[in-house]
Design an enzyme around this catalytic site. Structure first.
Site, PDB file in Angstrom:
ATOM      1  N   CYS A  75       9.461  -6.430   3.914  1.00  0.00           N
ATOM      2  CA  CYS A  75       8.746  -5.288   3.312  1.00  0.00           C
ATOM      3  C   CYS A  75       9.730  -4.188   2.908  1.00  0.00           C
ATOM      4  CB  CYS A  75       7.649  -4.788   4.250  1.00  0.00           C
ATOM      5  SG  CYS A  75       6.494  -3.652   3.450  1.00  0.00           S
ATOM      6  N   HIS A 178       4.571  -9.437   5.504  1.00  0.00           N
ATOM      7  CA  HIS A 178       4.974  -9.302   6.905  1.00  0.00           C
ATOM      8  C   HIS A 178       4.751 -10.618   7.645  1.00  0.00           C
ATOM      9  CE1 HIS A 178       5.650  -4.910   7.233  1.00  0.00           C
ATOM     10  NE2 HIS A 178       4.880  -4.903   6.160  1.00  0.00           N
ATOM     11  N   GLU A 180       5.814 -11.430  10.463  1.00  0.00           N
ATOM     12  CA  GLU A 180       5.607 -11.172  11.899  1.00  0.00           C
ATOM     13  C   GLU A 180       4.171 -10.754  12.206  1.00  0.00           C
ATOM     14  OE1 GLU A 180       6.711  -9.079   9.777  1.00  0.00           O
ATOM     15  OE2 GLU A 180       6.440  -6.996  10.390  1.00  0.00           O
TER      16      GLU A 180
END
Lengths: 197, 243
Positions: A75, A178, A180
């Site tokens: 990001c 993202h 994660e």
């Protein structure tokens, strides 16, 4: 890499889930001794760019990228890899030539762009990292406009507009989404990235 | 089109997760850590956890950070944050976003600062409202139940000036009833704001979710009771369904 902004806890939790050892650091020796580094995201461009300098990591990151070891920008971490941003005045890392530009808002495509979105990789990149072809979580107001289209390896849509959701230049990979925070899909992607290391 | 967002909203106080009706009558419904894990396993793509402790008492960061650490999807914190130090703590401990309701009116500068440092996507405002008999949408303070001075449109204008990344609209009279969503406030703000708008309060079944997902300009819905109880007035069964 800890540069004061960005969701470090989320990244650490993700690597723990997939069984990969990670550390949070801004120490030169720790960074240079790592097998790969992650530049996490969440934050505004200038606040992060300023911290890269004040935390003393900017030059270390340039040195690490030169080493040929993998770097993943997530990001804002991806956006910092460019030369500059429309969001701020400070210089990015310049790993990839380009700038970040604000997304345009429409009734069917609000800004910030939030939520799951499909990522469509180029045929070639899908062979390198097949786990990227899926839906990932996005939360951003700016996108990466790269000058050399050759580095763009995946695209996504924000309403009618297509933007670069991943680029790769040698050992440097940037993703706008993202991983994660993209559930099992994101964990599979990170495992795939680790496999490149 | 971007994917419509169906967002589970979990309320907590000092006892654990709670759920009630119209922001009152809260009963204990479970443990936050387990619930977040269940929602992630069921495929929720994001979660909101909302602090319903009246009075904005000091946050126990270690306690709430432990809940978020289990999540593999974004988690927003909804509640009043007193200082930039608290915001730093929340956003560094694993939360992606801070959504304020009361704090938006009492300390707009703080939200502005958070937006400046962490980006607009890290901020949201939850406008709690009531629909009067004549159909007028009135913003209310959820803690006291009293109407606020600002109109919804005025508040949306302030949100844009501050740089808030997302607007949530919650009808207090529908909250927890599972009798369907109210679109009155959304009708007021649609076409006025450039940021995503999410509505909440009243989702009772899949029909409500499907209707919301077909509403042009609406980015998502928050869901509380429907993902918490088997049926209205029945036992707790945490689940998640997408459309």
């Amino acid at each position: 890499v800890d540069y004061g902004v960005g969701n470090l806890a989320g990244c650490v939790a993700a690597f723990t889930r997939i069984g990969v050892k990670s550390i949070v650091t801004n120490e030169k020796s720790d960074i240079l001794n790592s097998r790969a580094i992650i530049l996490p995201g969440v934050g505004s461009f200038d606040a992060a760019a300023e911290n890269l300098v004040s935390f003393g990591v900017r030059d270390v990151l340039l040195e690490f990228a030169e080493s040929g070891k993998p770097v993943l920008g997530i990001c804002l971490g991806m956006q910092l890899m460019l030369d500059r941003s429309e969001e701020g005045k400070l210089a990015g890392l310049g790993f990839v030539q380009g700038e970040t530009v604000k997304l345009s808002s429409a009734e069917s495509a609000k800004v910030p762009h939030m939520g799951l979105e499909r990522v469509t990789p180029s045929e070639e990149f899908e062979k390198t990292l097949p786990t990227i072809s899926d839906k990932f979580y996005f939360m951003h107001s700016y996108f990466c406009k790269v000058y050399d289209e050759g580095v763009s390896v995946a695209y996504s849509n924000h309403g009618e507009n297509r933007f670069v959701s991943a680029f790769k230049k040698n050992n440097v990979v940037g993703v706008q989404f993202h991983p994660e925070k993209s559930g099992d899909v994101g964990d599979r992607f990170l495992k795939g990235f680790v496999g490149l290391v | 089109l971007s994917q419509f967002r169906v967002i589970p909203e979990l309320l907590f106080d000092s006892s654990g997760l709670v759920k009630g009706r119209s922001f009152g009558g809260h009963e204990y419904v479970g443990d936050p850590l387990n619930t977040i894990k269940i929602l992630c396993d069921f495929g929720a793509s994001e979660i909101i956890i909302a602090n319903r402790a009246v009075g904005g008492s000091a946050l126990d960061f270690n306690r709430i950070a432990s809940w978020v650490s289990i999540s593999n999807v974004p988690v927003a914190y909804s509640g009043t944050v007193q200082s930039m130090a608290d915001a730093d703590e929340l956003l560094h401990s694993g939360f992606e976003k801070i959504v304020m309701s009361r704090g938006f009116f009492t300390n707009p500068q703080l939200l502005k600062n958070i937006s400046h440092v962490y980006g607009a996507q890290s901020t949201g405002v939850n406008f709690v409202y009531r629909v009067e008999r004549d159909g007028e949408v009135v913003l209310i303070d959820w803690e006291t139940g009293y109407p606020l001075r600002q109109s919804l449109l005025e508040a949306v204008e302030i949100a844009a000036e501050i740089g808030i990344g997302e607007i949530y609209l919650t009808n207090v009279d529908r909250e927890g009833l599972m009798e369907g969503l109210d679109y009155s406030a959304f009708e007021v703000v649609k076409g006025v704001t450039e940021v995503p708008v999410v509505i909440g309060g009243g989702v009772g079944d899949m029909t409500d979710l499907k209707a919301a997902s077909k509403t042009v300009g609406l980015s998502g819905v928050t869901v509380g009771s429907y993902f918490t109880f088997i049926r209205r007035d029945e036992g707790v069964l945490i689940r998640y369904e997408n459309i």
